[in-house]
Design an enzyme around this catalytic site. Sequence first.
Site, short mmCIF file in Angstrom:
data_model
loop_
_atom_site.label_atom_id
_atom_site.label_comp_id
_atom_site.label_asym_id
_atom_site.label_seq_id
_atom_site.Cartn_x
_atom_site.Cartn_y
_atom_site.Cartn_z
N ARG A 161 48.66 39.70 23.01
CA ARG A 161 47.27 39.73 23.46
C ARG A 161 46.70 41.15 23.36
O ARG A 161 45.56 41.34 22.95
CB ARG A 161 47.15 39.19 24.88
CG ARG A 161 47.30 37.68 24.97
CD ARG A 161 47.33 37.20 26.40
NE ARG A 161 46.12 37.57 27.14
CZ ARG A 161 46.02 37.48 28.46
NH1 ARG A 161 47.05 37.05 29.19
NH2 ARG A 161 44.90 37.83 29.06
N CYS A 218 44.65 44.49 33.10
CA CYS A 218 45.34 43.31 32.58
C CYS A 218 44.28 42.31 32.16
O CYS A 218 43.23 42.70 31.64
CB CYS A 218 46.30 42.73 33.63
SG CYS A 218 45.50 42.22 35.16
#
Length: 285
Positions: free
Chosen positions: A179, A238
Amino acid sequence: MTQNPFLISPRDLAAVLGRDGVSIVDASWYLPAQNRFAKAEYETGHVPGAVFFDQDAVVDPASSLPHTLPSPEVFAEKVGALGVSDTDTIVVYDGIGLFSAPRVWWMFRAFGAKDVRVLDGGFPAWQAAALPVETGAGAPSPATFTPHSDAEAAVLLPEMREIVAAGSLQVLDARPADRFAGEAPEPRPGVRAGHMPGARNMPFLELTENGRLKSAEALRKTFAEAGIDPDRPSVTSCGSGVTAAVVSLALETLGNRSSRLYDGSWTEWGSAEDTPVETGRGAKT
């Protein structure tokens, strides 16, 4: 070996169950893909006396982003209703071991609680030690939580833009490597893939072992292998501000008191139309 002041073992927690001034908080939260339901699991079994902290409810009600830090007043109202005081020793845990509990550890500290611990190994370690388990929804007695907000704990988008543009702080991204690199799509619709320019990838799972935070020596080695100096002033990020706190906990464990958390995290940055985005895994130096 020096004991981590931010952790407490299951046996040490068991020794103070029911003691005045000790609050236990089940901070379990799961991603949809994990197909687990935190409140239902809490009611099926939890540490005796623990209250359930709903991370989707203790948020800024005016924000469209997930897990946005609430105002001091909203936080105090919510946790006071759970029976938690700012003067308590507060122990947080989650149902994975070390996943969502550090976010609530960080929140309590951001609002002035002085003694906040994470249960080492979480509820799985508690069960593995064959310690007592309580069922049901719980009925906490309200308490007073007097917030003392730390204005430096969270980084908001305008400041994050400045930090990224200037490269003034080390930015540590806790998302998985695919990601971070933009090789895998983001789970939330409308969020671009990739990472902030200059950010370093520090997947939170690499800081854990068997559901526990690694030792200080192992943490330093892991940071070094990722090309990260754990002693530098840093901002953690995050997907939505939850697992960034695992990195924050690791940095604090190593004595870094200059760690901050980007509250909007990648959901906010990747959703904006004018924020710069990079792809690729980045170099390790």
